[in-house]
Design a protein around this motif. Sequence first.
Motif, PDB file in Angstrom:
ATOM      1  N   LEU A   1      -1.995 -12.026   2.782  1.00 17.05           N
ATOM      2  CA  LEU A   1      -2.248 -10.766   3.482  1.00 17.05           C
ATOM      3  C   LEU A   1      -3.104  -9.898   2.579  1.00 17.05           C
ATOM      4  O   LEU A   1      -2.826  -9.776   1.378  1.00 17.05           O
ATOM      5  CB  LEU A   1      -0.935 -10.046   3.786  1.00 17.05           C
ATOM      6  CG  LEU A   1      -0.337 -10.195   5.178  1.00 17.05           C
ATOM      7  CD1 LEU A   1       0.997  -9.471   5.237  1.00 17.05           C
ATOM      8  CD2 LEU A   1      -1.274  -9.681   6.270  1.00 17.05           C
TER       9      LEU A   1
ATOM     10  N   HIS B   1      -3.505  -5.743  -1.788  1.00 17.65           N
ATOM     11  CA  HIS B   1      -4.122  -4.618  -1.087  1.00 17.65           C
ATOM     12  C   HIS B   1      -5.562  -4.507  -1.546  1.00 17.65           C
ATOM     13  O   HIS B   1      -5.864  -4.753  -2.735  1.00 17.65           O
ATOM     14  CB  HIS B   1      -3.346  -3.313  -1.292  1.00 17.65           C
ATOM     15  CG  HIS B   1      -3.284  -2.799  -2.695  1.00 17.65           C
ATOM     16  ND1 HIS B   1      -4.277  -2.023  -3.241  1.00 17.65           N
ATOM     17  CD2 HIS B   1      -2.353  -2.949  -3.675  1.00 17.65           C
ATOM     18  CE1 HIS B   1      -3.946  -1.705  -4.484  1.00 17.65           C
ATOM     19  NE2 HIS B   1      -2.789  -2.261  -4.791  1.00 17.65           N
TER      20      HIS B   1
ATOM     21  N   GLN C   1      -7.498  -2.094  12.804  1.00 18.07           N
ATOM     22  CA  GLN C   1      -6.735  -0.845  12.709  1.00 18.07           C
ATOM     23  C   GLN C   1      -7.642   0.300  13.143  1.00 18.07           C
ATOM     24  O   GLN C   1      -8.800   0.342  12.750  1.00 18.07           O
ATOM     25  CB  GLN C   1      -6.288  -0.585  11.262  1.00 18.07           C
ATOM     26  CG  GLN C   1      -5.451  -1.691  10.667  1.00 18.07           C
ATOM     27  CD  GLN C   1      -4.160  -1.882  11.422  1.00 18.07           C
ATOM     28  OE1 GLN C   1      -3.470  -0.914  11.746  1.00 18.07           O
ATOM     29  NE2 GLN C   1      -3.819  -3.118  11.729  1.00 18.07           N
TER      30      GLN C   1
ATOM     31  N   THR D   1      -4.347  -6.071   2.690  1.00 14.32           N
ATOM     32  CA  THR D   1      -4.109  -4.861   3.471  1.00 14.32           C
ATOM     33  C   THR D   1      -4.854  -3.676   2.863  1.00 14.32           C
ATOM     34  O   THR D   1      -5.283  -3.725   1.703  1.00 14.32           O
ATOM     35  CB  THR D   1      -2.600  -4.555   3.552  1.00 14.32           C
ATOM     36  OG1 THR D   1      -2.091  -4.424   2.219  1.00 14.32           O
ATOM     37  CG2 THR D   1      -1.859  -5.660   4.281  1.00 14.32           C
ATOM     38  N   SER D   2      -4.994  -2.618   3.653  1.00 21.72           N
ATOM     39  CA  SER D   2      -5.970  -1.575   3.303  1.00 21.72           C
ATOM     40  C   SER D   2      -5.364  -0.229   2.918  1.00 21.72           C
ATOM     41  O   SER D   2      -6.111   0.697   2.624  1.00 21.72           O
ATOM     42  CB  SER D   2      -6.904  -1.352   4.486  1.00 21.72           C
ATOM     43  OG  SER D   2      -6.175  -0.741   5.546  1.00 21.72           O
TER      44      SER D   2
ATOM     45  N   ILE E   1       3.380  -6.724   6.897  1.00 16.98           N
ATOM     46  CA  ILE E   1       3.918  -7.276   5.646  1.00 16.98           C
ATOM     47  C   ILE E   1       5.353  -7.758   5.874  1.00 16.98           C
ATOM     48  O   ILE E   1       5.717  -8.883   5.516  1.00 16.98           O
ATOM     49  CB  ILE E   1       3.870  -6.216   4.519  1.00 16.98           C
ATOM     50  CG1 ILE E   1       2.422  -5.998   4.059  1.00 16.98           C
ATOM     51  CG2 ILE E   1       4.747  -6.631   3.333  1.00 16.98           C
ATOM     52  CD1 ILE E   1       2.228  -4.781   3.168  1.00 16.98           C
TER      53      ILE E   1
ATOM     54  N   GLU F   1      -2.231   0.432   0.823  1.00 22.04           N
ATOM     55  CA  GLU F   1      -1.077   0.436  -0.089  1.00 22.04           C
ATOM     56  C   GLU F   1      -1.014   1.716  -0.914  1.00 22.04           C
ATOM     57  O   GLU F   1       0.055   2.280  -1.141  1.00 22.04           O
ATOM     58  CB  GLU F   1      -1.145  -0.778  -1.019  1.00 22.04           C
ATOM     59  CG  GLU F   1       0.143  -1.046  -1.801  1.00 22.04           C
ATOM     60  CD  GLU F   1       0.247  -0.316  -3.135  1.00 22.04           C
ATOM     61  OE1 GLU F   1       1.341  -0.292  -3.703  1.00 22.04           O
ATOM     62  OE2 GLU F   1      -0.765   0.237  -3.605  1.00 22.04           O
TER      63      GLU F   1
ATOM     64  N   ASP G   1       4.119  -2.932  -2.469  1.00 25.87           N
ATOM     65  CA  ASP G   1       4.575  -3.520  -1.211  1.00 25.87           C
ATOM     66  C   ASP G   1       5.704  -4.522  -1.428  1.00 25.87           C
ATOM     67  O   ASP G   1       6.417  -4.879  -0.488  1.00 25.87           O
ATOM     68  CB  ASP G   1       3.395  -4.175  -0.487  1.00 25.87           C
ATOM     69  CG  ASP G   1       2.460  -3.121   0.093  1.00 25.87           C
ATOM     70  OD1 ASP G   1       2.928  -1.997   0.372  1.00 25.87           O
ATOM     71  OD2 ASP G   1       1.262  -3.416   0.259  1.00 25.87           O
TER      72      ASP G   1
ATOM     73  N   HIS H   1      -6.749  -4.884   8.335  1.00 23.14           N
ATOM     74  CA  HIS H   1      -6.030  -5.822   7.467  1.00 23.14           C
ATOM     75  C   HIS H   1      -6.504  -7.235   7.805  1.00 23.14           C
ATOM     76  O   HIS H   1      -7.093  -7.458   8.866  1.00 23.14           O
ATOM     77  CB  HIS H   1      -4.509  -5.716   7.696  1.00 23.14           C
ATOM     78  CG  HIS H   1      -3.978  -4.314   7.656  1.00 23.14           C
ATOM     79  ND1 HIS H   1      -4.313  -3.415   6.664  1.00 23.14           N
ATOM     80  CD2 HIS H   1      -3.136  -3.643   8.491  1.00 23.14           C
ATOM     81  CE1 HIS H   1      -3.705  -2.262   6.885  1.00 23.14           C
ATOM     82  NE2 HIS H   1      -2.985  -2.370   7.990  1.00 23.14           N
TER      83      HIS H   1
ATOM     84  N   SER I   1       1.179   2.495   2.582  1.00 27.53           N
ATOM     85  CA  SER I   1       1.278   1.329   3.471  1.00 27.53           C
ATOM     86  C   SER I   1       1.755   1.684   4.879  1.00 27.53           C
ATOM     87  O   SER I   1       2.504   0.931   5.497  1.00 27.53           O
ATOM     88  CB  SER I   1       2.201   0.261   2.863  1.00 27.53           C
ATOM     89  OG  SER I   1       1.778  -0.060   1.559  1.00 27.53           O
TER      90      SER I   1
ATOM     91  N   THR J   1       0.235   1.680   7.798  1.00 23.14           N
ATOM     92  CA  THR J   1      -0.091   0.757   8.894  1.00 23.14           C
ATOM     93  C   THR J   1       0.145  -0.706   8.503  1.00 23.14           C
ATOM     94  O   THR J   1       0.151  -1.572   9.356  1.00 23.14           O
ATOM     95  CB  THR J   1      -1.568   0.906   9.346  1.00 23.14           C
ATOM     96  OG1 THR J   1      -2.426   0.424   8.305  1.00 23.14           O
ATOM     97  CG2 THR J   1      -1.902   2.360   9.656  1.00 23.14           C
ATOM     98  N   SER J   2       0.338  -0.981   7.218  1.00 27.94           N
ATOM     99  CA  SER J   2       0.470  -2.386   6.804  1.00 27.94           C
ATOM    100  C   SER J   2       1.920  -2.811   6.607  1.00 27.94           C
ATOM    101  O   SER J   2       2.212  -4.005   6.517  1.00 27.94           O
ATOM    102  CB  SER J   2      -0.311  -2.629   5.510  1.00 27.94           C
ATOM    103  OG  SER J   2       0.096  -1.733   4.498  1.00 27.94           O
TER     104      SER J   2
END
Length: 376
Positions: free
Chosen positions: A140, A82, A59, A142-143, A156, A145, A328, A65, A149, A151-152
């Motif tokens: 997953l 996350h 990203q 992710t960075s 997802i 949340e 999420d 992620h 969220s 970009t995730s």
Amino acid sequence: MSLLAPSYFRGRRAEMLEDLRQMVLLESPSTDKAGLDRLGEWLAARFVAAGGAVERLPQAAAGDHWLVSWGSGEGGTLLLHHIDTVHPVGSIAEMPWRVEGNRAYGPGALDMKGGIAVTLGALQALHDAAVTLPAPVRCLLTSDEETGSRTSREPIEQWARRHEWIFCLEPATAGGALKTGRKGTGLFTVEVVGRAAHAGNNPEEGVNAILEMAYQIPRIHALAQPARGTTVAVGVIEGGTRTNVVPERCRVRLDVRVVDREEQRRVEEGLAALRPVLEGARLETRGGWNRPPMSRTPAIAAAFARAARIGASLGLELREASVGGGSDANFVAALGAAVLDGLGPIGDGAHSPHEFIEIDSLADRAALLAALLTED
Ligand SMILES: [Zn+2]
């Protein structure tokens, strides 16, 4: 002793706690890409050791992620985590990692590094015992949340569509229940545009934006319907420049929570229908829904029934609850997926300096997750 018994995982408690300690020491607020990527790289190596195939999803505007797979193809289970926290870098000095009795404290220990420790514990145990998973399992990590969220959400949703079961390893409720309902969250701004004038010489030529807002706030709050689970709270107000100027602008920001689509629509329409009281004032409403409501659909009810049955076979009595906060899981529930949330450890104080997990719950949750991934 059965591999899947909670007592087996209690024997691995030191290992799970050490994973959690390492993660907590690697501070990872949502806004610190370098810190997030350091934690991500540590996790990647750790998941490889648990037999996973790791893919990095780079990203530019957020921490990377990560997707970890056991097996290939569709169906099976997707586990959501996350890796970001709400705690800024340096928090570890004020809220250091510490273990006291059955509690482990530290930034992100509960929300949700404890949940990642559960997943690692379950998959490491299955890997060590060379258990063949009956269906693919993907994780997953992710960075972003905690910041919505942005970009995730896409990865997802994309991966959720390919799996039969989706489990979100966010913490359980303080009482230990799984989460089968979450409110949807809206963030709105209402701004009054009036007209500036000298407060002493010609106030009649001005339109006081603060006065107009004072009329609007009770109307905004009247959109709440506690009996239907809808809350509306004006949380921030700003306006005016100096005492001798009739203020031209006043702005409020509000938090809205709803349990279903109808309420979502009703609040939207209510905000759009606000009309100014003062002649010459204008209202502007901006913002929208960050996460749709997660309603207890038949798919979610079935997922809980399955988890409760499998939990009971391990001697774990599972309960379910609906909560106000979003995660999420909300995005995934809106796709109609069979999603369960709150499979992470029990604890309290999320987003606060005294956040902690109950250490015993790591073993129970790892046992439950391992069983969910291997039983019918
Ligand atoms: Zn969380």
